[in-house]
Design an enzyme around this catalytic site. Structure first.
Site, PDB file in Angstrom:
ATOM      1  N   ARG A   1      -9.187  -5.336   2.451  1.00  0.00           N
ATOM      2  CA  ARG A   1      -8.862  -6.758   2.404  1.00  0.00           C
ATOM      3  C   ARG A   1      -8.271  -7.312   3.706  1.00  0.00           C
ATOM      4  NH1 ARG A   1      -5.467  -8.318  -2.390  1.00  0.00           N
ATOM      5  NH2 ARG A   1      -4.769  -6.171  -2.587  1.00  0.00           N
TER       6      ARG A   1
ATOM      7  N   GLY B   1      -5.912   4.979   3.920  1.00  0.00           N
ATOM      8  CA  GLY B   1      -6.737   3.894   3.387  1.00  0.00           C
ATOM      9  C   GLY B   1      -7.334   3.012   4.472  1.00  0.00           C
TER      10      GLY B   1
ATOM     11  N   ASN C   1       5.765   0.746 -10.605  1.00  0.00           N
ATOM     12  CA  ASN C   1       5.803   1.872  -9.674  1.00  0.00           C
ATOM     13  C   ASN C   1       5.686   1.385  -8.233  1.00  0.00           C
ATOM     14  OD1 ASN C   1       5.525   4.406  -8.467  1.00  0.00           O
ATOM     15  ND2 ASN C   1       3.326   4.510  -8.895  1.00  0.00           N
TER      16      ASN C   1
ATOM     17  N   TYR D   1       4.460   5.297   1.434  1.00  0.00           N
ATOM     18  CA  TYR D   1       3.177   4.660   1.743  1.00  0.00           C
ATOM     19  C   TYR D   1       3.253   4.017   3.126  1.00  0.00           C
ATOM     20  CZ  TYR D   1       1.634   4.742  -3.191  1.00  0.00           C
ATOM     21  OH  TYR D   1       1.239   5.094  -4.443  1.00  0.00           O
TER      22      TYR D   1
ATOM     23  N   ASN E   1       0.441  -6.257  46.094  1.00  0.00           N
ATOM     24  CA  ASN E   1       0.428  -4.833  45.752  1.00  0.00           C
ATOM     25  C   ASN E   1      -0.962  -4.288  45.513  1.00  0.00           C
ATOM     26  OD1 ASN E   1       0.223  -6.467  43.450  1.00  0.00           O
ATOM     27  ND2 ASN E   1       0.956  -4.838  42.117  1.00  0.00           N
TER      28      ASN E   1
HETATM   29  C1  UD1 Z   1      -0.495   2.547  -6.084  1.00  0.00           C
HETATM   30  C2  UD1 Z   1      -0.031   3.236  -7.349  1.00  0.00           C
HETATM   31  C3  UD1 Z   1       0.556   2.211  -8.309  1.00  0.00           C
HETATM   32  C4  UD1 Z   1       1.672   1.444  -7.630  1.00  0.00           C
HETATM   33  C5  UD1 Z   1       1.180   0.817  -6.317  1.00  0.00           C
HETATM   34  C6  UD1 Z   1       2.325   0.221  -5.564  1.00  0.00           C
HETATM   35  C7  UD1 Z   1      -1.566   5.096  -7.594  1.00  0.00           C
HETATM   36  C8  UD1 Z   1      -2.716   5.641  -8.336  1.00  0.00           C
HETATM   37  N1  UD1 Z   1      -1.158   3.893  -7.961  1.00  0.00           N
HETATM   38  O1  UD1 Z   1      -1.583   1.720  -6.429  1.00  0.00           O
HETATM   39  O2  UD1 Z   1       1.088   2.864  -9.443  1.00  0.00           O
HETATM   40  O3  UD1 Z   1       2.171   0.449  -8.497  1.00  0.00           O
HETATM   41  O4  UD1 Z   1       0.570   1.820  -5.502  1.00  0.00           O
HETATM   42  O5  UD1 Z   1       1.845  -0.457  -4.456  1.00  0.00           O
HETATM   43  O6  UD1 Z   1      -1.011   5.754  -6.757  1.00  0.00           O
HETATM   44  N2  UD1 Z   1      -4.036   6.212   0.071  1.00  0.00           N
HETATM   45  C9  UD1 Z   1      -4.488   7.293   0.774  1.00  0.00           C
HETATM   46  N3  UD1 Z   1      -5.536   7.998   0.296  1.00  0.00           N
HETATM   47  C10 UD1 Z   1      -6.158   7.693  -0.868  1.00  0.00           C
HETATM   48  C11 UD1 Z   1      -5.682   6.584  -1.580  1.00  0.00           C
HETATM   49  C12 UD1 Z   1      -4.623   5.864  -1.102  1.00  0.00           C
HETATM   50  O7  UD1 Z   1      -3.956   7.614   1.839  1.00  0.00           O
HETATM   51  O8  UD1 Z   1      -7.102   8.416  -1.238  1.00  0.00           O
HETATM   52  C13 UD1 Z   1      -2.911   5.441   0.603  1.00  0.00           C
HETATM   53  C14 UD1 Z   1      -3.277   4.015   0.917  1.00  0.00           C
HETATM   54  O9  UD1 Z   1      -3.726   3.901   2.237  1.00  0.00           O
HETATM   55  C15 UD1 Z   1      -1.971   3.284   0.672  1.00  0.00           C
HETATM   56  C16 UD1 Z   1      -1.316   4.105  -0.424  1.00  0.00           C
HETATM   57  O10 UD1 Z   1      -1.914   5.372  -0.400  1.00  0.00           O
HETATM   58  O11 UD1 Z   1      -1.134   3.301   1.792  1.00  0.00           O
HETATM   59  C17 UD1 Z   1      -1.459   3.453  -1.803  1.00  0.00           C
HETATM   60  O12 UD1 Z   1      -2.821   3.342  -2.148  1.00  0.00           O
HETATM   61  P1  UD1 Z   1      -3.408   2.056  -2.853  1.00  0.00           P
HETATM   62  O13 UD1 Z   1      -4.864   2.214  -2.970  1.00  0.00           O
HETATM   63  O14 UD1 Z   1      -2.877   0.820  -2.230  1.00  0.00           O
HETATM   64  O15 UD1 Z   1      -2.773   2.213  -4.317  1.00  0.00           O
HETATM   65  P2  UD1 Z   1      -2.580   1.046  -5.367  1.00  0.00           P
HETATM   66  O16 UD1 Z   1      -3.857   0.818  -6.080  1.00  0.00           O
HETATM   67  O17 UD1 Z   1      -1.906  -0.101  -4.754  1.00  0.00           O
END
Ligand code: UD1
Ligand code: MG
Length: 448
Positions: free
Chosen positions: A15, A11, A169, A103, A368
């Site tokens: 923000r 990601g 989650n 994550y 040095n």
């Molecule tokens: C996700 C979960 C949600 C959970 C929350 C907890 C999903 C769909 N939803 O939401 O249920 O409550 O985390 O924090 O999974 N990332 C990638 N590639 C992508 C998308 C995301 O590597 O295509 C990585 C992001 O960099 C991040 C992590 O996965 O480290 C989570 O992604 P993020 O977009 O923050 O998911 P949330 O919307 O927070």
């Protein structure tokens, strides 16, 4: 059974308002994504796959610095957490056992929690880490039917009734590696975000007659970082934990709130750390050493019973042998300071080797750098360097040799020799008095 780790780190982190990808922002002096990895390592994974995307080169380099064997795959387009995990498929080919998805922006999920997650796989095909959220906000909700996890619904897609669920989650999932990939093949992007959701593997598993369940942890362990405010809050939490850990391991921090740690700081038993000390990355301090107030240490090693500071700066490549003493306003860089050697006041020692029990007087400087290249200074055992000596490198001062106060040493000094290298003193009787009388007369004339 072996375990594989998949760390999602693709990601952008919009923000954070930063040119740096979110997972490369530092927590405890280490890139954010390495914290989840550190905890995951307690599972003794046989394979680790980092899914990078934004700033993938930076993430890959940082990952290889930690483990040259790690696999980094690139998710070119961020189409969702499920899509991200699928990028690890080829890299996990042949893995017999579970995969745990972590994550990269969630640094505090602890080893004990991960162990419980893996343990719960004995009772279900898919295990999700959930938590009771004080404010469930936009988290995905776990829809439980007794002990069974029926599905996970994202906030965006949830009904009003589902939104009242407070069991959320964390994102952490564990399943057999091959099964996880097969389940992801069954996940589509037909949802409010138009993304492939990793949590949808739960519904797919249930539809295929497999079982899913949840284990829970404290909400603090699921803290994810999205903004700089959240990053500094995480840093505060990290520092509190590091201080507690150091003291549990037997070090004494006299004013713990004022000591700043890095993720890899190691402090030995009975070491004492006075107030206002910064441990930048790469520092190890052995037992019985004392780090006095207002010192800054980075990428260096302090051996047993050495004393550092107050107001000392140890830069990368510094190695202090047992009982070495580094005093106030002294900077050491890329230098080995021998057993019991002393550099006590106002000195710069860089690119140098200092023998055991040598004594460097106040204001000693190793010159040095010639403006283009760096050169080494070697000082022998029990040598005595007079105050304000300039050692113009490359230069060697032999064992038990001495330099006089104010010497500018440009040639090697043989062992046991005394090097005198300064202008000879001339006394002019009465000249000081005459000189000032003349200056005062001049000022009086001008003042009119
Ligand atoms: C996700 C979960 C949600 C959970 C929350 C907890 C999903 C769909 N939803 O939401 O249920 O409550 O985390 O924090 O999974 N990332 C990638 N590639 C992508 C998308 C995301 O590597 O295509 C990585 C992001 O960099 C991040 C992590 O996965 O480290 C989570 O992604 P993020 O977009 O923050 O998911 P949330 O919307 O927070
Ligand atoms: Mg998130």
């Amino acid at each position: 059974m072996s375990t594989a780790l998949i760390i999602l780190a693709a990601g952008k982190g919009t923000r954070m308002e930063s040119d740096l990808p979110k997972v490369m922002h530092e927590l405890g002096g280490a890139p954010l994504f390495t914290h989840a990895w550190t905890h995951g390592r307690a599972l003794e994974p046989t394979r680790t796959v980092i899914v990078a995307g934004h700033g993938a080169e930076l993430v890959e380099k940082a990952a290889r610095d930690i483990d040259p064997e790690v696999t980094v795959v690139v998710q070119e387009e961020q189409l969702g957490t499920g899509h991200a995990v699928l990028q690890a498929r080829a890299a996990l080919e042949g893995v017999e056992g579970d995969a745990v998805v972590l994550y990269g922006d969630t640094p505090f999920t602890g080893e004990e929690t991960l162990a419980r997650l893996v343990e719960a796989r004995k009772t279900a095909d898919v295990v999700v880490l959930g938590f009771e959220a004080a404010d469930p906000g936009r988290y995905g909700r776990l829809v439980m039917e007794g002990n069974r996890l029926a599905r996970i619904v994202e906030f965006k897609d949830a009904s009003d009734e589902e939104r009242t669920i407070s069991l959320c989650n964390s994102g952490v999932v564990c399943a057999d590696a091959a099964t996880l990939m097969e389940l992801l093949d069954g996940v589509n992007n037909d949802n409010a975000a138009g993304e492939y959701y990793l949590p949808d593997v739960v519904a797919v598993a249930n539809a295929r007659g497999l079982t899913a369940t949840a284990v829970t942890c404290d909400e603090g362990e699921t803290l994810g970082i999205n903004t700089r405010m959240e990053l500094v809050e995480a840093e505060r939490i990290f520092q509190i934990r590091a201080r507690h850990q150091a003291m549990e391991d037997g070090a004494l921090l006299q004013a713990p709130d004022t000591v700043h740690f890095s993720a890899d700081t190691v402090i030995g038993r009975d070491a004492v750390v006075e107030p206002n000390v910064v441990f930048a990355p790469g520092v190890t301090v052995e037992s019985g050493a004392r780090i006095r107030a207002f010192s800054h240490l980075e990428d260096c090693h302090v051996s047993k019973d050495a004393i550092v500071g107050p107001y000392a700066r140890l830069r990368p490549g510094t190695e202090l042998a047992n009982g070495a003493k580094i005093g106030n306003f002294v900077e050491i860089k890329n230098a080995q300071i021998g057993e019991g050697a002393k550099v006590n006041h106002l000195s710069y020692v860089g690119d140098a080797t200092v023998g055991e029990a040598a004594n460097l007087g106040a204001g000693t400087i190793t010159c040095n750098y010639d403006g283009v290249m760096k050169h080494r200074t070697t000082i022998g055992a029990r040598a005595f360097i007079g105050s304000d000596t300039m050692l113009v490198a490359p230069v060697t001062v032999g064992d038990e040799a001495m330099t006089t106060t104010g010497a500018v040493i440009t040639k090697d000094v043989p062992a046991g020799a005394m090097a005198i290298a300064r202008a000879e003193q001339v006394n002019k009787p009465g000249l000081a008095v005459k000189f000032f009388a003349r200056l005062r007369a001049l000022k009086a004339k001008k003042g009119k």
